[in-house]
Design a protein around this motif. Structure first.
Motif, PDB file in Angstrom:
ATOM      1  N   UNK A 239       0.840  -1.196   0.000  1.00  0.00           N
ATOM      2  CA  UNK A 239       0.000   0.000   0.000  1.00  0.00           C
ATOM      3  C   UNK A 239       0.871   1.240   0.000  1.00  0.00           C
ATOM      4  N   UNK A 240       0.273   2.350  -0.349  1.00  0.00           N
ATOM      5  CA  UNK A 240       0.953   3.634  -0.307  1.00  0.00           C
ATOM      6  C   UNK A 240       0.438   4.430   0.887  1.00  0.00           C
ATOM      7  N   UNK A 241       1.318   5.090   1.525  1.00  0.00           N
ATOM      8  CA  UNK A 241       0.906   5.952   2.625  1.00  0.00           C
ATOM      9  C   UNK A 241       0.905   5.272   3.980  1.00  0.00           C
ATOM     10  N   UNK A 242       1.132   3.970   4.025  1.00  0.00           N
ATOM     11  CA  UNK A 242       1.184   3.256   5.308  1.00  0.00           C
ATOM     12  C   UNK A 242       2.632   3.202   5.785  1.00  0.00           C
ATOM     13  N   UNK A 243       2.841   3.497   7.050  1.00  0.00           N
ATOM     14  CA  UNK A 243       4.182   3.422   7.628  1.00  0.00           C
ATOM     15  C   UNK A 243       4.068   2.654   8.957  1.00  0.00           C
ATOM     16  N   UNK A 244       4.333   1.344   8.909  1.00  0.00           N
ATOM     17  CA  UNK A 244       4.101   0.492  10.075  1.00  0.00           C
ATOM     18  C   UNK A 244       5.330  -0.238  10.601  1.00  0.00           C
ATOM     19  N   UNK A 245       6.556   0.104  10.173  1.00  0.00           N
ATOM     20  CA  UNK A 245       7.717  -0.645  10.681  1.00  0.00           C
ATOM     21  C   UNK A 245       7.809  -0.676  12.200  1.00  0.00           C
ATOM     22  N   UNK A 246       7.352   0.391  12.868  1.00  0.00           N
ATOM     23  CA  UNK A 246       7.460   0.435  14.332  1.00  0.00           C
ATOM     24  C   UNK A 246       6.612  -0.642  15.009  1.00  0.00           C
ATOM     25  N   UNK A 247       5.606  -1.164  14.290  1.00  0.00           N
ATOM     26  CA  UNK A 247       4.761  -2.211  14.869  1.00  0.00           C
ATOM     27  C   UNK A 247       5.541  -3.502  15.058  1.00  0.00           C
ATOM     28  N   UNK A 248       6.696  -3.620  14.366  1.00  0.00           N
ATOM     29  CA  UNK A 248       7.518  -4.828  14.504  1.00  0.00           C
ATOM     30  C   UNK A 248       8.006  -5.045  15.927  1.00  0.00           C
ATOM     31  N   UNK A 249       7.988  -3.995  16.769  1.00  0.00           N
ATOM     32  CA  UNK A 249       8.442  -4.155  18.163  1.00  0.00           C
ATOM     33  C   UNK A 249       7.551  -5.135  18.926  1.00  0.00           C
ATOM     34  N   UNK A 250       6.326  -5.353  18.424  1.00  0.00           N
ATOM     35  CA  UNK A 250       5.401  -6.248  19.115  1.00  0.00           C
ATOM     36  C   UNK A 250       5.676  -7.725  18.846  1.00  0.00           C
ATOM     37  N   UNK A 251       6.463  -8.016  17.799  1.00  0.00           N
ATOM     38  CA  UNK A 251       6.710  -9.415  17.428  1.00  0.00           C
ATOM     39  C   UNK A 251       7.405 -10.184  18.548  1.00  0.00           C
ATOM     40  N   UNK A 252       8.550  -9.719  19.091  1.00  0.00           N
ATOM     41  CA  UNK A 252       9.172 -10.472  20.189  1.00  0.00           C
ATOM     42  C   UNK A 252       8.305 -10.500  21.457  1.00  0.00           C
ATOM     43  N   UNK A 253       7.487  -9.474  21.631  1.00  0.00           N
ATOM     44  CA  UNK A 253       6.600  -9.470  22.801  1.00  0.00           C
ATOM     45  C   UNK A 253       5.572 -10.589  22.713  1.00  0.00           C
ATOM     46  N   UNK A 254       4.996 -10.789  21.524  1.00  0.00           N
ATOM     47  CA  UNK A 254       4.027 -11.863  21.337  1.00  0.00           C
ATOM     48  C   UNK A 254       4.690 -13.220  21.505  1.00  0.00           C
ATOM     49  N   UNK A 255       5.908 -13.372  20.948  1.00  0.00           N
ATOM     50  CA  UNK A 255       6.626 -14.642  21.064  1.00  0.00           C
ATOM     51  C   UNK A 255       6.943 -14.957  22.524  1.00  0.00           C
ATOM     52  N   UNK A 256       7.257 -13.928  23.310  1.00  0.00           N
ATOM     53  CA  UNK A 256       7.619 -14.127  24.712  1.00  0.00           C
ATOM     54  C   UNK A 256       6.467 -14.655  25.554  1.00  0.00           C
ATOM     55  N   UNK A 257       5.249 -14.579  25.050  1.00  0.00           N
ATOM     56  CA  UNK A 257       4.104 -15.072  25.814  1.00  0.00           C
ATOM     57  C   UNK A 257       4.130 -16.590  25.981  1.00  0.00           C
ATOM     58  N   UNK A 258       4.859 -17.295  25.095  1.00  0.00           N
ATOM     59  CA  UNK A 258       4.831 -18.752  25.164  1.00  0.00           C
ATOM     60  C   UNK A 258       6.172 -19.425  24.924  1.00  0.00           C
ATOM     61  N   UNK A 259       7.189 -18.670  24.484  1.00  0.00           N
ATOM     62  CA  UNK A 259       8.470 -19.292  24.147  1.00  0.00           C
ATOM     63  C   UNK A 259       9.576 -18.794  25.067  1.00  0.00           C
ATOM     64  N   UNK A 260      10.720 -19.497  24.997  1.00  0.00           N
ATOM     65  CA  UNK A 260      11.866 -19.152  25.801  1.00  0.00           C
ATOM     66  C   UNK A 260      12.802 -18.178  25.126  1.00  0.00           C
ATOM     67  N   UNK A 261      13.916 -17.817  25.799  1.00  0.00           N
ATOM     68  CA  UNK A 261      14.864 -16.815  25.281  1.00  0.00           C
ATOM     69  C   UNK A 261      15.386 -17.077  23.879  1.00  0.00           C
ATOM     70  N   UNK A 262      15.766 -18.314  23.494  1.00  0.00           N
ATOM     71  CA  UNK A 262      16.299 -18.492  22.122  1.00  0.00           C
ATOM     72  C   UNK A 262      15.312 -18.062  21.036  1.00  0.00           C
ATOM     73  N   UNK A 263      14.065 -18.419  21.196  1.00  0.00           N
ATOM     74  CA  UNK A 263      13.062 -18.053  20.191  1.00  0.00           C
ATOM     75  C   UNK A 263      12.772 -16.554  20.246  1.00  0.00           C
ATOM     76  N   UNK A 264      12.778 -15.986  21.438  1.00  0.00           N
ATOM     77  CA  UNK A 264      12.537 -14.542  21.576  1.00  0.00           C
ATOM     78  C   UNK A 264      13.636 -13.754  20.875  1.00  0.00           C
ATOM     79  N   UNK A 265      14.882 -14.148  21.127  1.00  0.00           N
ATOM     80  CA  UNK A 265      16.003 -13.449  20.484  1.00  0.00           C
ATOM     81  C   UNK A 265      15.941 -13.629  18.967  1.00  0.00           C
ATOM     82  N   UNK A 266      15.600 -14.832  18.513  1.00  0.00           N
ATOM     83  CA  UNK A 266      15.469 -15.069  17.081  1.00  0.00           C
ATOM     84  C   UNK A 266      14.417 -14.187  16.447  1.00  0.00           C
ATOM     85  N   UNK A 267      13.259 -14.051  17.131  1.00  0.00           N
ATOM     86  CA  UNK A 267      12.187 -13.193  16.623  1.00  0.00           C
ATOM     87  C   UNK A 267      12.633 -11.737  16.584  1.00  0.00           C
ATOM     88  N   UNK A 268      13.419 -11.322  17.589  1.00  0.00           N
ATOM     89  CA  UNK A 268      13.914  -9.942  17.619  1.00  0.00           C
ATOM     90  C   UNK A 268      14.877  -9.679  16.462  1.00  0.00           C
TER      91      UNK A 268
END
Length: 359
Positions: free
Chosen positions: A24-53
């Motif tokens: 799309x044009x006009x969308x700027x959502x890269x900052x939403x990527x900060x939520x990816x490791x947070x979601x992973x941390x709800x159920x996974x351990x440090x190796x997967x969290x770091x990988x997601x980050x």
């Protein structure tokens, strides 16, 4: 949250950001990527969290190719991503330590509870036996109700009781009564003498709480199917004969812990508890008859309309069931009837056979 749900959520979030950024044009959502490791941390351990980050941060820098002049924003987003990942790893480690500590405490508690409320044998002589307990406290296996079974020279002797009050104090009181029962049950000449020794032990324990007491019912069952009982302020057992339910005849008495008052009223010294009355009736069982000892946590269970659990009627519907199946059905039925558990409830069922039941 399960691992599958967390993984699907993280992947969908990552795909949504990437798709909107390039589709799309006009969308700027890269900052939403900060939520990816947070979601992973709800159920996974440090190796997967770091990988997601790492994946999220790398994707953010890929976006800078099509966003000249956004290097500063990419640096900030990357710092936040790895900051959230570090926090997630810390929380996960603390969570695992807490879970391990809870497992250890639960193991110790279960061992202590089993030591207090001993498992009953499946059979003693010609009697098949089963017990059930549902504690009001969540995750507890014992509360203020108690039961015990002993094979003695006088026959099978059983105890069921209900401590006044709840919580750890009630558990401690129950432990005193059970300990006194197991100590005295083999050599007490009668149920009255046994009740007196339980009362003496309990009153010594309750010196700082003279208003506390324990209702109890003692039962003695011989191998020939003759039984007699003694009530210490406790409801008498129910006798299931075929599909007919009746109450076992037994002389009434004051609860344990209050029998010193009874002794004062009758002139019997508290140190010399009264023997079981000679007129205590004897009941003769028929093969297949079942006795159900219970506490009021079962009979006082209420449904949404306020009606009490109809134990005699529900027990009659259990005709022909062995003790284990009978106890399980009544526990499940009462729990469903009341929609939960508000009080401790104990059950003890004994079925007499002409010959010892098969294992």
């Amino acid at each position: 949250m399960t691992r599958a749900v967390a993984l699907v959520g993280a992947v969908l979030l990552y795909g949504l950001v990437v798709g909107l950024q390039y589709g799309t044009d006009g969308w700027h959502l890269p900052s939403v990527l900060v939520a990816v490791p947070a979601v992973v941390a709800l159920a996974f351990g440090p190796p997967v969290i770091v990988g997601a980050a790492v994946v999220a941060a790398g994707t953010r820098w890929v976006f800078t190719v099509s966003e000249p002049g956004r290097t500063g924003a990419a640096v900030g987003t990357t710092a936040v991503i790895f900051g959230i990942a570090a926090l997630g790893c810390f929380v996960v480690r603390r969570r695992k330590r807490s879970a391990a500590r809870l497992v250890s405490l639960a193991t110790v508690a279960e061992t202590a509870q089993r030591a207090v409320l001993r498992p009953v044998p499946a059979a003693v002589g010609p009697y098949a036996i089963a017990a059930g307990y549902r504690a009001a406290a969540r995750d507890a296996r014992i509360g203020g109700d108690l039961y015990a079974v002993a094979d003695t020279p006088a026959g099978l002797r059983t105890l069921i009781g209900d401590v006044r009050g709840k919580g750890l104090g009630a558990v401690a009181t129950a432990a005193v009564v059970l300990g006194a029962f197991h100590e005295a049950v083999l050599d007490a000449p009668s149920l009255g003498a046994l009740a007196g020794r339980l009362d003496t032990s309990l009153r010594r324990f309750l010196t700082d709480d003279p208003e506390s007491f324990v209702t109890a019912f003692l039962l003695e069952a011989a191998s020939d199917g003759t039984v007699r009982g003694l009530s210490c302020g406790h409801p008498a057992p129910l006798l299931l004969h075929g599909s007919t339910v009746s109450e076992l005849s037994a002389p009434p008495g004051l609860p344990l812990g209050l029998r010193d008052e009874e002794g004062a009223a009758t002139g019997v010294p508290a140190e010399e508890p009264a023997e079981e009355p000679a007129e205590a009736p004897v009941t003769h069982l028929e093969p297949g008859d079942t006795l159900l000892l219970y506490t009021d946590g079962l009979t006082e269970a209420r449904d949404r309309s306020g009606a009490f659990y109809p134990l005699p009627a529900r027990l009659a519907a259990c005709a022909g069931l062995p003790p284990r199946a009978l106890v399980d059905r009544l526990q499940q039925d009462a729990h469903a009837f009341a929609g939960g558990t508000d009080d401790d409830a104990a059950l003890l069922a004994l079925t007499w056979h002409l010959r010892p039941p098969a294992d």
